[in-house]
Design a protein around this motif. Structure first.
Motif, PDB file in Angstrom:
ATOM      1  N   ALA A  89       0.824  -1.209   0.000  1.00 52.82           N
ATOM      2  CA  ALA A  89       0.000   0.000   0.000  1.00 52.82           C
ATOM      3  C   ALA A  89       0.859   1.260   0.000  1.00 52.82           C
ATOM      4  CB  ALA A  89      -0.932  -0.008   1.215  1.00 52.82           C
ATOM      5  N   ALA A  92       2.159   1.688  -3.431  1.00 54.97           N
ATOM      6  CA  ALA A  92       1.085   2.077  -4.347  1.00 54.97           C
ATOM      7  C   ALA A  92       0.740   3.561  -4.227  1.00 54.97           C
ATOM      8  CB  ALA A  92      -0.153   1.224  -4.077  1.00 54.97           C
ATOM      9  N   TRP A 165      -1.093  -2.321  -5.499  1.00 48.77           N
ATOM     10  CA  TRP A 165      -2.344  -2.604  -4.773  1.00 48.77           C
ATOM     11  C   TRP A 165      -2.710  -4.080  -4.867  1.00 48.77           C
ATOM     12  CZ3 TRP A 165      -3.765   0.227  -1.092  1.00 48.77           C
ATOM     13  CH2 TRP A 165      -3.745   1.623  -1.149  1.00 48.77           C
ATOM     14  N   THR A 168      -0.954  -5.928  -2.197  1.00 46.76           N
ATOM     15  CA  THR A 168      -1.619  -5.742  -0.901  1.00 46.76           C
ATOM     16  C   THR A 168      -2.806  -6.688  -0.767  1.00 46.76           C
ATOM     17  OG1 THR A 168      -0.944  -3.424  -0.691  1.00 46.76           O
ATOM     18  CG2 THR A 168      -2.925  -4.101   0.510  1.00 46.76           C
TER      19      THR A 168
END
Length: 454
Positions: A89, A92, A165, A168
């Motif tokens: 994250a 990202a 992402w 994640t």
């Protein structure tokens, strides 16, 4: 044959490994190009963003594994996967290369590979350990091929931030897979030494160190090869980069077809050392073929085929052998050192592969890798055949006497470890039949009120 509990646990823990590796590998084939879009990006910082994950892993595998030998393994795995997800994250959300580097370092800090393997060793019987470890190894290999095939396509849809992402999401999915792994309580002969003594004891074992050198060498060669070989597949085999996944996938399947018979020979017929050394020889043969025939499309593929078959066999045997000879009370620690050696090997292999690409004579590069494999074979030749333990699956007694029951079991010579799964009301009792004598068998008969088949 594996029981339902072992099959479920093997699937779940292999999926955890595969999801992490898939998220990691998808970045590799695209970041050298896509990373240039970040503010302050330079070739050196782009390389650092890719490599810092492995560096974090190498540094933190040992602390995580030391804790895993003292505390419950599942909470540590959850912590590691959360760090992996958070790191994805952070990367990202970053607009600078420095933010990506920080995110990758955080993701790498979730260094729980050894803890996952130790938990798999807990919930599988000794006789089926290699099969379980092989399944995990195959999942890693498959995730590698899928990632290299899907990564560029997925990046074209969601961009490089979207790809982070995705990592994640995969970390969170991996946490969910732990639901399928039973709660375990490990019982073994206790030790009162500190962490440093525990680590020193593991590092003093010659055969364990040879296995650490083996995994270092294997992943050094693998990483160097995957930096060195793509340009040769393009220039000599005339296969475009977008099609390389279709080269690796059949080779992986062939490797799997050879790996499982090798596992049967290694376990059933006690031929692990012979199969292990033969696999190293297979690596050497593959690299020797590439020295002399890399300019030919089919000889190039033949050399890669030898390498992939040997690689898959080694990926299956190494974790199983490690779990057999690691001290019971320091199993995760030994696996942590091994995982650190693996990531260091990948780091060195990546660096070496980049240098090999600068060589004017391609055969010299393959020759250097072949010499490394020859040194590996020489070092491994003094490995001794591992000890083979057996397992019994027993029903747990009433809760109020369960602790006393495990203490009585561990007092018998030959009983090495008792792994209790209270939710399933069963325990795996791991024993050495060569050490268990008639007196021990009598005590087991008295303890259970019936004669056990051992």
């Amino acid at each position: 044959m594996m029981n339902a509990l072992e099959r479920r646990s093997t699937f779940a823990l292999s999926s955890i490994f595969a999801l992490r590796m898939l998220g990691l590998f998808m970045i590799i084939p695209v970041f050298a190009i896509e990373g240039q879009s970040y503010q302050y990006a330079t070739p050196g910082l782009i390389g650092l963003a890719v490599g810092v994950y492995g560096l974090s892993q190498a540094i933190l595998q040992i602390p995580f594994s030391l804790w895993a030998d003292r505390f419950s393994r599942k909470p540590l795995i959850i912590l590691g996967l959360l760090l992996f997800a958070i790191g994805g994250a952070v990367a990202a959300l970053s607009h600078t290369i420095y933010g990506v580097i920080i995110g990758r370092a955080i993701a790498g800090a979730g260094a729980v590979s050894a803890v996952v393997m130790a938990l798999l060793a807990d919930v599988t019987r000794e006789e089926y350990r290699t099969k379980a470890m092989a399944t995990m190894g195959m999942s890693i290999g498959l995730s590698f091929v899928v990632a290299f095939s899907v990564g560029p396509w997925l990046t074209s849809l969601v961009g490089i931030s979207g790809l982070f992402w995705v990592t994640t999401i995969m970390g969170l999915l991996a946490i969910a897979m732990l639901v399928f792994v039973p709660k375990t309580t490990r019982h073994h002969r206790s030790f009162q030494h500190g962490y440093l003594h525990q680590l020193k004891h593991v590092l003093s074992m010659g055969d364990l160190n040879r296995l650490h050198i083996s995994v270092f060498s294997l992943h050094l060669l693998l990483t160097a090869m995957f930096i060195y070989v793509p340009s040769q597949l393009i220039n000599f085999a005339h296969i475009p980069l977008s099609q390389h996944g279709w080269v690796y996938l059949p080779l992986l399947v062939i490797g799997v077809l050879f790996a499982f018979p090798s596992i049967i020979l290694a376990e059933k017929y006690r031929k692990m050392r012979g199969i292990f050394l033969t696999a190293i020889l297979g690596v050497i043969i593959g690299l020797a073929v590439l020295i002399f025939g890399f300019t030919s499309k089919y000889i190039l593929l033949l050399g890669l085929g030898f390498f992939f078959v040997a690689f898959n066999v080694m990926e299956a045997l190494l974790p199983s052998w490690l779990s057999k000879i690691a001290p019971i009370q320091s199993k995760a620690t030994a696996m942590g050192v091994n995982a650190s050696a693996q990531f260091l090997g990948a780091f060195v292999g990546g660096t070496l592969g980049g240098q090999l690409m600068k060589l004017h004579d391609t055969s010299v590069g393959w020759g250097i890798l072949c010499v490394i494999a020859l040194i590996w074979l020489i070092v491994s030749f003094s490995l001794r055949q591992p000890r083979y333990l057996s397992s019994m699956v027993l029903r747990l007694p009433e809760t109020d006497v369960a602790h006393q029951w495990t203490e009585q079991l561990l007092a018998i010579d030959g009983i090495e470890e008792v792994v209790v799964m209270p939710d399933q009301h069963v325990a795996y009792v791991k024993l050495d039949k060569k050490v268990l004598n008639d007196d021990g068998r009598q005590r087991l008969t008295q303890l259970f009120g019936k004669e056990l088949v051992i």
